[in-house]
Design a protein around this motif. Sequence first.
Motif, PDB file in Angstrom:
ATOM      1  N   ASP A 198      35.594  49.852  63.144  1.00 55.59           N
ATOM      2  CA  ASP A 198      34.465  49.184  62.798  1.00 55.59           C
ATOM      3  C   ASP A 198      33.839  49.942  61.575  1.00 55.59           C
ATOM      4  O   ASP A 198      33.334  49.427  60.277  1.00 55.59           O
ATOM      5  N   LEU A 199      33.831  51.292  61.646  1.00 60.46           N
ATOM      6  CA  LEU A 199      33.066  52.325  60.864  1.00 60.46           C
ATOM      7  C   LEU A 199      34.320  52.927  59.729  1.00 60.46           C
ATOM      8  O   LEU A 199      33.703  53.739  58.913  1.00 60.46           O
ATOM      9  N   ALA A 200      35.260  52.301  59.929  1.00 63.94           N
ATOM     10  CA  ALA A 200      36.283  52.772  58.769  1.00 63.94           C
ATOM     11  C   ALA A 200      35.835  52.043  57.281  1.00 63.94           C
ATOM     12  O   ALA A 200      36.316  52.672  56.241  1.00 63.94           O
ATOM     13  N   ASP A 201      35.111  51.113  57.415  1.00 58.76           N
ATOM     14  CA  ASP A 201      34.364  50.461  56.177  1.00 58.76           C
ATOM     15  C   ASP A 201      33.315  51.414  55.803  1.00 58.76           C
ATOM     16  O   ASP A 201      32.429  51.608  56.341  1.00 58.76           O
ATOM     17  N   ASP A 202      33.642  52.100  54.249  1.00 57.12           N
ATOM     18  CA  ASP A 202      32.841  52.949  53.948  1.00 57.12           C
ATOM     19  C   ASP A 202      31.628  52.510  53.628  1.00 57.12           C
ATOM     20  O   ASP A 202      30.391  52.952  54.016  1.00 57.12           O
ATOM     21  N   GLY A 203      31.254  51.287  53.275  1.00 52.99           N
ATOM     22  CA  GLY A 203      30.007  50.482  53.062  1.00 52.99           C
ATOM     23  C   GLY A 203      29.213  50.507  54.335  1.00 52.99           C
ATOM     24  O   GLY A 203      28.007  50.646  54.294  1.00 52.99           O
ATOM     25  N   LYS A 204      29.784  49.926  55.473  1.00 56.52           N
ATOM     26  CA  LYS A 204      29.082  49.732  56.667  1.00 56.52           C
ATOM     27  C   LYS A 204      28.757  51.152  57.087  1.00 56.52           C
ATOM     28  O   LYS A 204      27.655  51.409  57.850  1.00 56.52           O
ATOM     29  N   ARG A 205      29.515  52.121  57.104  1.00 55.36           N
ATOM     30  CA  ARG A 205      29.317  53.347  57.503  1.00 55.36           C
ATOM     31  C   ARG A 205      27.920  53.837  56.748  1.00 55.36           C
ATOM     32  O   ARG A 205      27.082  54.685  57.310  1.00 55.36           O
ATOM     33  N   ARG A 206      27.804  53.922  55.368  1.00 61.70           N
ATOM     34  CA  ARG A 206      26.970  54.499  54.782  1.00 61.70           C
ATOM     35  C   ARG A 206      25.576  53.595  55.096  1.00 61.70           C
ATOM     36  O   ARG A 206      24.636  54.279  55.065  1.00 61.70           O
ATOM     37  N   TYR A 207      25.769  52.377  55.202  1.00 63.54           N
ATOM     38  CA  TYR A 207      24.564  51.486  55.634  1.00 63.54           C
ATOM     39  C   TYR A 207      23.824  52.149  57.081  1.00 63.54           C
ATOM     40  O   TYR A 207      22.579  52.249  57.125  1.00 63.54           O
ATOM     41  N   MET A 208      24.956  52.271  57.964  1.00 66.35           N
ATOM     42  CA  MET A 208      24.320  52.780  59.295  1.00 66.35           C
ATOM     43  C   MET A 208      23.791  54.228  59.059  1.00 66.35           C
ATOM     44  O   MET A 208      22.722  54.256  59.644  1.00 66.35           O
ATOM     45  N   GLU A 209      24.410  55.025  58.252  1.00 70.03           N
ATOM     46  CA  GLU A 209      23.784  56.541  58.142  1.00 70.03           C
ATOM     47  C   GLU A 209      22.343  56.334  57.489  1.00 70.03           C
ATOM     48  O   GLU A 209      21.290  57.070  57.892  1.00 70.03           O
ATOM     49  N   ALA A 210      22.077  55.160  56.529  1.00 70.03           N
ATOM     50  CA  ALA A 210      20.897  55.032  55.714  1.00 70.03           C
ATOM     51  C   ALA A 210      19.725  54.617  56.805  1.00 70.03           C
ATOM     52  O   ALA A 210      18.727  55.062  56.531  1.00 70.03           O
ATOM     53  N   ARG A 211      20.242  54.045  57.856  1.00 73.21           N
ATOM     54  CA  ARG A 211      19.121  53.383  58.983  1.00 73.21           C
ATOM     55  C   ARG A 211      18.971  54.507  59.777  1.00 73.21           C
ATOM     56  O   ARG A 211      17.801  54.265  60.506  1.00 73.21           O
ATOM     57  N   THR A 212      19.493  55.490  59.789  1.00 68.58           N
ATOM     58  CA  THR A 212      19.183  56.652  60.651  1.00 68.58           C
ATOM     59  C   THR A 212      18.349  57.543  60.263  1.00 68.58           C
ATOM     60  O   THR A 212      18.823  58.507  59.192  1.00 68.58           O
ATOM     61  N   PRO A 213      17.133  57.938  60.728  1.00 71.47           N
ATOM     62  CA  PRO A 213      16.096  58.777  60.064  1.00 71.47           C
ATOM     63  C   PRO A 213      16.683  60.404  59.758  1.00 71.47           C
ATOM     64  O   PRO A 213      16.320  61.155  58.866  1.00 71.47           O
ATOM     65  N   LEU A 214      17.418  60.612  60.939  1.00 75.27           N
ATOM     66  CA  LEU A 214      18.135  62.054  60.741  1.00 75.27           C
ATOM     67  C   LEU A 214      19.119  62.128  59.860  1.00 75.27           C
ATOM     68  O   LEU A 214      19.886  63.130  59.432  1.00 75.27           O
ATOM     69  N   GLY A 215      19.809  61.051  59.263  1.00 78.31           N
ATOM     70  CA  GLY A 215      20.368  60.908  57.800  1.00 78.31           C
ATOM     71  C   GLY A 215      22.006  61.381  58.317  1.00 78.31           C
ATOM     72  O   GLY A 215      22.731  61.213  57.534  1.00 78.31           O
ATOM     73  N   ARG A 216      22.497  61.010  59.463  1.00 77.13           N
ATOM     74  CA  ARG A 216      23.738  61.110  59.892  1.00 77.13           C
ATOM     75  C   ARG A 216      23.881  60.231  61.169  1.00 77.13           C
ATOM     76  O   ARG A 216      23.128  60.101  61.854  1.00 77.13           O
ATOM     77  N   LEU A 217      25.234  59.691  61.314  1.00 75.77           N
ATOM     78  CA  LEU A 217      25.604  59.406  62.687  1.00 75.77           C
ATOM     79  C   LEU A 217      26.072  60.271  63.596  1.00 75.77           C
ATOM     80  O   LEU A 217      26.235  61.476  63.457  1.00 75.77           O
ATOM     81  N   GLY A 218      25.930  59.809  64.836  1.00 71.08           N
ATOM     82  CA  GLY A 218      26.022  60.827  66.160  1.00 71.08           C
ATOM     83  C   GLY A 218      27.451  61.282  66.269  1.00 71.08           C
ATOM     84  O   GLY A 218      28.314  60.397  65.955  1.00 71.08           O
ATOM     85  N   GLN A 219      27.589  62.360  66.889  1.00 74.66           N
ATOM     86  CA  GLN A 219      28.941  63.087  67.319  1.00 74.66           C
ATOM     87  C   GLN A 219      28.865  62.814  68.907  1.00 74.66           C
ATOM     88  O   GLN A 219      27.576  62.894  69.384  1.00 74.66           O
ATOM     89  N   PRO A 220      30.130  62.637  69.637  1.00 71.99           N
ATOM     90  CA  PRO A 220      29.803  62.908  71.197  1.00 71.99           C
ATOM     91  C   PRO A 220      29.339  63.980  71.770  1.00 71.99           C
ATOM     92  O   PRO A 220      28.471  63.800  72.637  1.00 71.99           O
ATOM     93  N   GLU A 221      29.250  64.985  70.868  1.00 77.06           N
ATOM     94  CA  GLU A 221      28.468  66.264  71.452  1.00 77.06           C
ATOM     95  C   GLU A 221      26.983  66.322  71.556  1.00 77.06           C
ATOM     96  O   GLU A 221      26.441  67.055  72.167  1.00 77.06           O
ATOM     97  N   ASP A 222      26.421  65.363  70.749  1.00 76.59           N
ATOM     98  CA  ASP A 222      25.128  64.941  70.544  1.00 76.59           C
ATOM     99  C   ASP A 222      24.593  64.598  71.756  1.00 76.59           C
ATOM    100  O   ASP A 222      23.447  64.641  72.078  1.00 76.59           O
ATOM    101  N   MET A 223      25.489  64.100  72.955  1.00 75.78           N
ATOM    102  CA  MET A 223      25.024  63.199  73.891  1.00 75.78           C
ATOM    103  C   MET A 223      25.055  64.354  75.119  1.00 75.78           C
ATOM    104  O   MET A 223      24.401  63.904  76.192  1.00 75.78           O
ATOM    105  N   VAL A 224      25.626  65.341  74.668  1.00 75.92           N
ATOM    106  CA  VAL A 224      25.742  66.206  76.189  1.00 75.92           C
ATOM    107  C   VAL A 224      24.484  66.940  76.677  1.00 75.92           C
ATOM    108  O   VAL A 224      24.185  66.822  77.943  1.00 75.92           O
ATOM    109  N   GLY A 225      23.519  67.319  75.655  1.00 74.19           N
ATOM    110  CA  GLY A 225      22.279  67.696  76.119  1.00 74.19           C
ATOM    111  C   GLY A 225      21.465  66.810  76.939  1.00 74.19           C
ATOM    112  O   GLY A 225      21.140  67.275  77.937  1.00 74.19           O
ATOM    113  N   PRO A 226      21.174  65.590  76.459  1.00 71.64           N
ATOM    114  CA  PRO A 226      20.468  64.709  77.099  1.00 71.64           C
ATOM    115  C   PRO A 226      21.145  64.372  78.392  1.00 71.64           C
ATOM    116  O   PRO A 226      20.431  64.306  79.577  1.00 71.64           O
ATOM    117  N   ILE A 227      22.509  64.233  78.714  1.00 74.75           N
ATOM    118  CA  ILE A 227      23.126  63.993  79.767  1.00 74.75           C
ATOM    119  C   ILE A 227      22.899  64.986  80.753  1.00 74.75           C
ATOM    120  O   ILE A 227      22.746  64.904  81.986  1.00 74.75           O
TER     121      ILE A 227
END
Length: 254
Positions: A198-227
């Motif tokens: 789904d995110l192989a579409d560059d346009g959709k990926r840029r849109y999702m990044e722009a919606r995120t205040p931290l400016g990037r999409l998450g990586q699996p490792e971002d979930m480790v601390g909360p879990i």
Amino acid sequence: MKLLEGKTVLVTGASTGIGRAAAIGAAQHGADVVINYHSRDEDAQSCIAAIEAAGGRGLAVKGDVADAATATDFVARAVDAFGGVDVMISNAGICPFHAFLDMPTETVERTFRVNLHGAYYMVQAAARQMVAQGRGGAIVAVSSISALVGGEFQTHYTPTKAGVHSLMQSTAIALGKHGIRCNSVLPGTILTEINKEDLADDGKRRYMEARTPLGRLGQPEDMVGPIVFLASDMAAYVTGAALLVDGGMYVNLQ
């Protein structure tokens, strides 16, 4: 500080993505880790190697979470290997993107069986073992920001994630008297196998990044601390809670 020292942690859907990161992160925090996976043998063995490299003992158990017998077998194998169950991380999930009006029945049913029924069976099996042990425990379910918002091509997926969130609220009540805490994490857009195409579409990926205040999409490792936090004694008075881990995407309505 190793927050899970001496604990046995079970993780479903752990051959890739969030499950894999959580399993390795648990080992880095001192846990022995038993992983469930559906089909990716090489990835599962790679995860076990990473768990062992982090200093933990690891065991991979193959099985389809949609089958209730998989949950009882998974827990039994963990008990046989490491003597008990302290933490269950229910993560396994699928999201085959599809339009609503022509959604195949088998796609709906498979998604519900894996995401919601599978979580139910795994949480129930782990809780039964924890109650029998008599020393409490922690359950962390991976829900999604999709429990709170809709998705045009996720009409089969979003109800399952809302259900997982609700399951944690209800089991927190049912299991509190046994000292078992139940919480959920709600990831935003995390780059995993689920959304890779789904995110192989560059346009959709840029849109999702722009919606995120931290400016990037998450990586699996971002979930480790909360879990790990919710699984650990640092969250000893936290149950029935839901923690958004989305880079701020949910609150960005402007």
